[in-house]
Scaffold this active site. Sequence first.
Site, PDB file in Angstrom:
ATOM      1  N   HIS A  20       0.825  -1.209   0.000  1.00 22.33           N
ATOM      2  CA  HIS A  20       0.000   0.000   0.000  1.00 22.33           C
ATOM      3  C   HIS A  20       0.863   1.265   0.000  1.00 22.33           C
ATOM      4  O   HIS A  20       1.702   1.452   0.886  1.00 22.33           O
ATOM      5  CB  HIS A  20      -0.878  -0.026   1.255  1.00 22.33           C
ATOM      6  CG  HIS A  20      -1.953   0.990   1.300  1.00 22.33           C
ATOM      7  ND1 HIS A  20      -2.261   1.693   2.436  1.00 22.33           N
ATOM      8  CD2 HIS A  20      -2.816   1.423   0.353  1.00 22.33           C
ATOM      9  CE1 HIS A  20      -3.271   2.505   2.205  1.00 22.33           C
ATOM     10  NE2 HIS A  20      -3.626   2.366   0.942  1.00 22.33           N
ATOM     11  N   HIS A  62      -1.768  11.213  -1.885  1.00 19.82           N
ATOM     12  CA  HIS A  62      -3.057  10.652  -1.492  1.00 19.82           C
ATOM     13  C   HIS A  62      -4.095  11.721  -1.212  1.00 19.82           C
ATOM     14  O   HIS A  62      -5.211  11.697  -1.735  1.00 19.82           O
ATOM     15  CB  HIS A  62      -2.898   9.758  -0.257  1.00 19.82           C
ATOM     16  CG  HIS A  62      -4.202   9.200   0.235  1.00 19.82           C
ATOM     17  ND1 HIS A  62      -5.010   9.877   1.125  1.00 19.82           N
ATOM     18  CD2 HIS A  62      -4.836   8.047  -0.044  1.00 19.82           C
ATOM     19  CE1 HIS A  62      -6.092   9.161   1.376  1.00 19.82           C
ATOM     20  NE2 HIS A  62      -6.010   8.045   0.674  1.00 19.82           N
TER      21      HIS A  62
END
Length: 262
Positions: A20, A62
Amino acid sequence: MNDTVAPMAIDWPYPFWLAHRGAGRLAPENTLAAFRHGASFGWRMFECDVKLSADGQLFLLHDSTLERTTDGRGIAGEQPWPALSRLDAGGWHSRQFAGEPLPTLDAIARYVLRNGFHLNVEIKPTPGTERATGAAVAQRCAALWREQHRPAPASLPLLTSFQPDALQAALDTEPTLPRGLLLDHWREGWLAEAATLRCAAVVAHCAMLDAAAIAQIHAEGMRVLSYTVNDPGEAERLLAAGIDGLITDAVDRFSPAGGISG
């Protein structure tokens, strides 16, 4: 399923385990340092978040805003790349990574391609730029992977997004690239939506998934991935339920080459 629309028929070349944002939490997320750190643990597939700058550069980040993971301020997508490229995207994590820059999609793609790794690109548009970001990501990924000649042709990147408009733009721009619909809750019409977008996969939060849900998605010809799975017990549960891939921060605890450990 709508008889006029079928999910994208592709081989599934991807590993079961995905790291991730590069290396989870061991290095500053969505940086080249994170990818290298994850690779040092043996990881061969990485997830990252990509957005579009005000002047059209694709880069990794992000959040919509810069404050959490850089020394900048404000909405990232409203700033030009020359300003974004000067930010420190590592110092927030630890002194070891101070000065680490925000990487472009090009830089990450070339690292992945040179090493024979696999990539999951989450299209993360600034609100209002869903279609522009989806189209730009698809167009650039297709160009970068077409340029790849060695060491061997790499698997195409898997493009995912929570935003159907971004995936539709990616489909319209480069239909050969595999897509996945990201979900954080079940909503009305989600399965038909994934089929209409010709998705190869549905990527759902781990708490949402059980054997029945996975079987329902499999019956429509799509794979099922889950995020963000950091607990071995949860990983075992999903594996038993028939999951096709797990996205994790725990790159130092799970074994990407084989079974579940940690």
